[in-house]
Each structure stands twice: as C-alpha cells, then as structure tokens.
Design a protein around this motif. Structure first.
Motif, mmCIF file in Angstrom:
data_model
loop_
_atom_site.group_PDB
_atom_site.id
_atom_site.type_symbol
_atom_site.label_atom_id
_atom_site.label_comp_id
_atom_site.label_asym_id
_atom_site.label_seq_id
_atom_site.Cartn_x
_atom_site.Cartn_y
_atom_site.Cartn_z
ATOM 1 N N ILE A 1 -0.907 5.744 5.691
ATOM 2 C CA ILE A 1 0.263 4.921 6.025
ATOM 3 C C ILE A 1 1.074 4.611 4.762
ATOM 4 O O ILE A 1 2.265 4.350 4.830
ATOM 5 N N GLY A 2 0.399 4.663 3.608
ATOM 6 C CA GLY A 2 1.129 4.496 2.354
ATOM 7 C C GLY A 2 1.045 3.114 1.730
ATOM 8 O O GLY A 2 1.940 2.712 0.987
ATOM 9 N N PHE A 3 -0.028 2.369 2.017
ATOM 10 C CA PHE A 3 -0.237 1.103 1.305
ATOM 11 C C PHE A 3 -0.534 1.443 -0.160
ATOM 12 O O PHE A 3 -1.407 2.278 -0.438
ATOM 13 N N SER A 4 0.174 0.777 -1.087
ATOM 14 C CA SER A 4 -0.045 1.077 -2.512
ATOM 15 C C SER A 4 -1.260 0.340 -3.063
ATOM 16 O O SER A 4 -1.830 0.736 -4.072
ATOM 17 N N GLY A 5 -1.670 -0.738 -2.386
ATOM 18 C CA GLY A 5 -2.898 -1.435 -2.753
ATOM 19 C C GLY A 5 -3.867 -1.374 -1.585
ATOM 20 O O GLY A 5 -3.508 -1.737 -0.462
ATOM 21 N N ILE A 6 -5.083 -0.847 -1.831
ATOM 22 C CA ILE A 6 -6.115 -0.773 -0.792
ATOM 23 C C ILE A 6 -7.458 -1.054 -1.458
ATOM 24 O O ILE A 6 -7.783 -0.450 -2.482
ATOM 25 N N THR B 1 -16.560 -3.660 7.379
ATOM 26 C CA THR B 1 -15.436 -3.550 8.319
ATOM 27 C C THR B 1 -14.109 -4.129 7.800
ATOM 28 O O THR B 1 -13.080 -3.922 8.431
ATOM 29 N N SER B 2 -14.128 -4.855 6.692
ATOM 30 C CA SER B 2 -12.876 -5.491 6.245
ATOM 31 C C SER B 2 -12.284 -4.784 5.023
ATOM 32 O O SER B 2 -13.005 -4.307 4.145
ATOM 33 N N VAL B 3 -10.957 -4.734 5.012
ATOM 34 C CA VAL B 3 -10.224 -4.007 3.970
ATOM 35 C C VAL B 3 -9.026 -4.833 3.513
ATOM 36 O O VAL B 3 -8.334 -5.442 4.333
ATOM 37 N N HIS B 4 -8.792 -4.849 2.216
ATOM 38 C CA HIS B 4 -7.598 -5.473 1.644
ATOM 39 C C HIS B 4 -6.492 -4.415 1.594
ATOM 40 O O HIS B 4 -6.741 -3.297 1.139
ATOM 41 N N VAL B 5 -5.304 -4.769 2.063
ATOM 42 C CA VAL B 5 -4.154 -3.866 1.921
ATOM 43 C C VAL B 5 -2.979 -4.641 1.335
ATOM 44 O O VAL B 5 -2.822 -5.835 1.600
ATOM 45 N N ASP B 6 -2.171 -3.990 0.513
ATOM 46 C CA ASP B 6 -0.955 -4.642 0.024
ATOM 47 C C ASP B 6 0.139 -3.630 -0.266
ATOM 48 O O ASP B 6 -0.104 -2.418 -0.234
ATOM 49 N N VAL B 7 1.348 -4.152 -0.478
ATOM 50 C CA VAL B 7 2.526 -3.294 -0.705
ATOM 51 C C VAL B 7 3.087 -3.524 -2.109
ATOM 52 O O VAL B 7 4.296 -3.628 -2.306
#
Ligand SMILES: [Zn+2]
Length: 229
Positions: free
Chosen positions: A110-115, A121-127
């Motif tokens: 999807i293109g999250f620059s922060g992962i 089961t839990s994941v950090h995502v950021d832009v």
C-alpha cells in the motif's frame, strides 16, 4: 494534510468510510486527558486501502498521542504518533485477527513509509516523509529491534500469492501455470466441491495460493499438479 479535531465536539465525526475521529484520540489505557486529536488525511487514505484488499475491519489500537501520553505509554515525546501520522493496527478477516506478517507485507504494498511489526497480530504504520519526520523511511520489527527491513515478503518468508490467498484478494493475476496432468478444478480452497477438469497442458493464470491449492479463474487447483511458466 494534518487536521486537528476536538474529541468532545467531533468524536463521532467520520474521517472516511471506515474511520471516525474518536478511534484516534490520545489515551493512556483508555483514559483520555487531551481533547485535541491530530490526524493526517494521508494516513486515513492509506488505512482505507486495507479495505480495498478485503479486510473486514481494522482496529486502531493507538492513533494520535499527545507528547505526554506518548511518554506515559513508553514512547517518545516526538515520535510519529505525536505528529498524527501513525497508527498501531490489528486487521480482521473472517472474524480472525490477521497475522502481523501479512499485515506488514500488505502495508508495504500500500506504500506506508513507516511499518513496524509489534506483535503476532499488531503492526505500526505511518506516513512519514522528510518534511514531517526525522527520517523519511523506516521498516522494522519491534520484537527484535531490527530497523533495516528492505522487503517484508522476504523478511517474513511469504509470497504475494500466499498473502492474497490469506486475505481472499483476487484482484491481480500473478503468474501463469501449465497443468502437468489431467487435474481437478474445485470451487473452494479446501478442494471439496469438484467443478471440472483441466486437461494436461492447459495454461491458466494464478491469482493466489492457499495451503495446497492455487486460485485460477474458474476455481482452485492442486499446486502440485501445476508447473509455473
Ligand atoms: Zn506505533
């Protein structure tokens, strides 16, 4: 664009089809001390894409964090959550929490620059980008402290076909196969209901894999009966 909302006045306001302001409010174990909620519209747009890949629901465990709340939950006063560009999420498919390896790999598509993988089961995502953060890119695994993941598919030892099979997404044909022998095509990925046969030499596209089976246009075929071409 970063927008600032009031939790008390606009908590129920929709940010998009699937998300509302209140899901992102800063809190410490559910206790809300700060009314302002910062949210980047780019973060919401990317989170919405998870639904395009067939997710049933996406739970925001943590969205915006006031700098003081961030410290209270063991983070930093200037991390991505304090800027309104990050969310810790759990994705659900068929009422089951999707494993973080699949969520992280999908987030990379999807293109999250922060992962960052947080747990099973839990994941950090950021832009994050060079304008809103100290580094423009970070893919990591918080369980091990690995900050240098280049490819989540390789790191998690999964293929795109396996990811698509897991989330039931058949929107992209991945490669072609040829039937090695006369082989049965089934309606479902458990090989239970017979539909028809492929004759030996039949060429078809594959859209996903699950367990022992590969998804072709008309159903599911045993991967062992196929040859990638
Ligand atoms: Zn986080």
């Amino acid at each position: 664009m970063i927008k600032v909302y009031s939790f008390s006045k606009n908590g129920s306001k929709s940010l998009s089809k699937h998300f509302a302001v209140k899901e992102f409010v800063s809190n410490v174990n559910g206790r809300i001390r700060y009314d302002s909620v910062k949210i980047d519209t780019k973060l919401i747009n990317k989170l919405e894409k998870l639904f395009k890949f067939g997710m049933d629901s996406v739970v925001i465990i943590s969205g915006y964090r006031h700098p003081k709340d961030s410290i209270a939950v063991g983070g930093y006063s200037n991390d991505a959550h304090t800027k309104g560009i990050a969310a810790d999420i759990i994705c659900y498919k068929n009422r089951k929490a999707l494993k973080s390896k699949y969520v992280a790999a999908l987030a990379s598509l999807i293109g999250f620059s922060g992962i960052g993988i947080i747990s099973e089961t839990s994941v950090h995502v950021d832009v994050r980008n060079y304008k809103n953060y100290s580094n423009a890119h970070w893919w990591g695994d918080e369980r091990t402290g690995n900050d240098n993941i280049v490819d989540f598919f390789k790191y998690c030892k999964i293929s795109k076909a396996e990811l698509y099979g897991e989330i039931g997404y058949y929107g992209e044909s991945l490669y072609f196969i040829k039937a090695k022998r006369k082989t049965a095509v089934y309606y479902d990925e458990n090989g239970k209901r017979f539909k028809k046969h492929y004759t030996a030499g039949k060429v078809a596209r594959v859209w996903a894999t699950k367990g022992k089976y590969s998804k072709v246009l008309s159903g599911w075929v045993k991967t062992a009966d196929l040859k990638k071409i």
